[in-house]
Design an enzyme around this catalytic site. Structure first.
Site, PDB file in Angstrom:
ATOM      1  N   HIS A   1       2.014  -5.261  -1.150  1.00 29.08           N
ATOM      2  CA  HIS A   1       2.746  -5.178   0.108  1.00 29.08           C
ATOM      3  C   HIS A   1       3.484  -6.478   0.401  1.00 29.08           C
ATOM      4  CE1 HIS A   1      -1.028  -7.076   1.371  1.00 29.08           C
ATOM      5  NE2 HIS A   1      -0.474  -7.418   2.511  1.00 29.08           N
TER       6      HIS A   1
ATOM      7  N   GLU B   1      -0.343 -15.007   5.476  1.00 27.24           N
ATOM      8  CA  GLU B   1      -1.769 -14.823   5.216  1.00 27.24           C
ATOM      9  C   GLU B   1      -2.343 -15.989   4.401  1.00 27.24           C
ATOM     10  OE1 GLU B   1      -2.070 -11.125   3.167  1.00 27.24           O
ATOM     11  OE2 GLU B   1      -1.126  -9.974   4.773  1.00 27.24           O
TER      12      GLU B   1
ATOM     13  N   HIS C   1      -5.657   3.918   2.669  1.00 26.55           N
ATOM     14  CA  HIS C   1      -6.195   2.570   2.822  1.00 26.55           C
ATOM     15  C   HIS C   1      -5.837   2.044   4.205  1.00 26.55           C
ATOM     16  CE1 HIS C   1      -7.448  -1.345   0.898  1.00 26.55           C
ATOM     17  NE2 HIS C   1      -6.852  -1.775   1.996  1.00 26.55           N
TER      18      HIS C   1
ATOM     19  N   HIS D   1       2.776  -9.582  -2.592  1.00 28.30           N
ATOM     20  CA  HIS D   1       1.465  -9.899  -3.154  1.00 28.30           C
ATOM     21  C   HIS D   1       0.638  -8.625  -3.232  1.00 28.30           C
ATOM     22  CE1 HIS D   1       1.194 -10.423   1.226  1.00 28.30           C
ATOM     23  NE2 HIS D   1      -0.104 -10.187   1.139  1.00 28.30           N
TER      24      HIS D   1
ATOM     25  N   HIS E   1      -0.030 -16.505   1.115  1.00 27.95           N
ATOM     26  CA  HIS E   1       1.129 -15.642   0.925  1.00 27.95           C
ATOM     27  C   HIS E   1       1.906 -15.656   2.243  1.00 27.95           C
ATOM     28  CE1 HIS E   1      -2.008 -14.007  -1.868  1.00 27.95           C
ATOM     29  NE2 HIS E   1      -1.016 -14.252  -2.706  1.00 27.95           N
TER      30      HIS E   1
END
Length: 437
Positions: A335, A341, A292, A371, A365
């Site tokens: 993560h 964010e 990812h 999260h 977050h």
């Protein structure tokens, strides 16, 4: 190009040195400030950076207007219910937070009065950090104008179309597009024909001006291309009357009166101007094998900080795209991040949230707050056979910053805040299947 764009005669480019005139010969040639400007216009320079900034970073434009900006009354303190000071009293909060969509107003309210500050970080006085606001409006700004002395404004519409009338021309703005109004540029926002209510997000960037991120190993192509950024041509109005100019200065709102419209620029040239960008032009880069990629590959615009690779502000989008990675957990993984964010959703669904994250809503977050996908999204992602999938109905975005966000009291106590947000992860039961013995 949309019909509205053709009508407004946009010019392509990003921070190029433009020249545009609403009347033939209105733009002086060879002299920025001639003894007598064409049509008797007043030359006025608008600087977005220090005079001595390096040429590559220098931003300024020359405006040729019917009256100079000094023709205005004295500023006096003003205020609205929604806009907040940068240093709000609330301490930074490590808890994850999420909000339902900002409610649609019932009483008449314009764009500026309809702004609600959710969170801020950094410091306006030292030109670091940003503020995040949401807007909901149902009325035009007709005799009121605004400029922000604290930062440039990145507008992300979510519902309804806007017409942004600026000193330097007009921008038609719809969901799926963004606009940036530079620090100090005067403007007003009206609803486009057929739009009754508009809602969206605004990021107020106090730091280094937004710019295209470096592509690094990606090379010459991919992400956002300079040719797809659109800047308006000159479009002036000559209106006399009783007008109000609002100014945001060091976190406070001020107001002065004018006897003429400040949108009186007949010609201008330079590289400091409003611009818009259709997010459908963004060329998504993704994996075609496994694993990812980091969300930084979705960065549209970036405001760098003094620390290389660590942004004052990144504007990141998650648009329609193919997922083809094999043997890979495809949604955003669990993560903890040193960046903070703030997310919003323009339309559709976000692949890491099965429910609760709605168009017009928001989540926060802060740095190193854990999260990731909720329990339902995790189960689906780990049990579904992997085939190429096209995410067709989605447009989420993120305002990511190196500085922790401080949430305002009005956002903390809002009736539409999801106070039970942390419950979305509580069904993630312990999982461990060791070998016997």
């Amino acid at each position: 190009m949309a019909a509205a764009d053709r009508e407004l005669q946009y010019m392509s480019g990003f921070h190029n040195d433009f020249q545009t005139e609403a009347l033939p010969g209105a733009l002086p040639i060879g002299r920025n400030s001639p003894q007598r400007a064409p049509y008797g216009l007043y030359p006025e320079q608008l600087s977005g950076t220090a005079f001595t900034a390096p040429r590559a970073a220098n931003r300024r434009s020359w405006l040729y207007r019917t009256q100079p900006s000094v023709v205005q009354a004295e500023y006096r303190r003003s205020g609205t219910a929604g806009l907040q000071l940068p240093n709000c009293d609330e301490p930074p909060d490590p808890n994850p937070m999420r909000w339902d969509p900002l409610p649609i107003p019932q009483a008449p309210i314009d764009f500026i009065a309809g702004l609600l500050t959710y969170c801020v970080n950094g410091d306006i006085a030292t030109q670091a950090g940003c503020g995040i606001h949401l807007y909901a409006c149902n009325q035009d700004m007709t005799d009121t104008f605004f400029y922000d002395a604290d930062g440039e404004l990145l507008i992300v519409p979510q519902l309804g179309e806007l017409l942004v009338h600026t000193e330097m021309g007009r921008l038609a703005l719809a969901p799926g597009e963004i606009a940036v109004i530079p620090r100090g540029v005067k403007f007003q926002v009206r609803l486009a024909p057929g739009t009754k209510t508009a809602r969206g997000y605004v990021c107020e960037n106090f730091g280094t001006l937004l710019q295209l991120p470096e592509r690094g190993p990606i090379g010459a192509n991919g992400l956002a291309s300079a040719r797809d950024f659109l800047t308006p041509i000159a479009a002036y109005e000559q209106r006399m009357g009783d007008f109000t100019l609002l100014a945001k200065f060091q976190g406070h709102l001020w107001a002065c009166t004018l006897d003429h419209s400040p949108l009186d620029v007949v010609a201008w040239h330079g590289n400091y101007a409003p611009y818009k960008y259709p997010l459908t032009r963004f060329n998504v880069i993704n994996t075609v094998s496994f694993d990812h990629p980091d969300p930084s590959i979705f960065t549209v615009l970036s405001s760098p900080s003094a620390t290389p690779g660590t942004a004052n502000l990144d504007f990141v989008i998650f648009p329609p795209r193919w997922l083809v990675a094999e043997d890979t957990f495809r949604p955003p993984y669990f993560h903890r991040n040193v960046m903070s964010e703030f997310m919003g959703l323009v339309h559709g669904a976000y692949d890491a949230k099965a429910e609760g994250f709605q168009p017009g809503g928001a989540s926060l977050h802060n740095c190193l707050t854990p999260h990731g996908p909720d329990a339902k999204a995790f189960k689906t992602a780990t049990q579904t056979p992997l085939q190429p999938v096209y995410l067709s109905d989605t447009l989420a975005f993120m305002f990511e910053s190196r500085y922790p966000y401080r949430v305002t009291a009005q956002a903390l106590n809002a009736s539409f805040r999801q106070h039970d947000y942390v419950q979305v992860w509580q069904d993630l039961a312990p999982q461990f299947d060791p070998p016997p013995g």
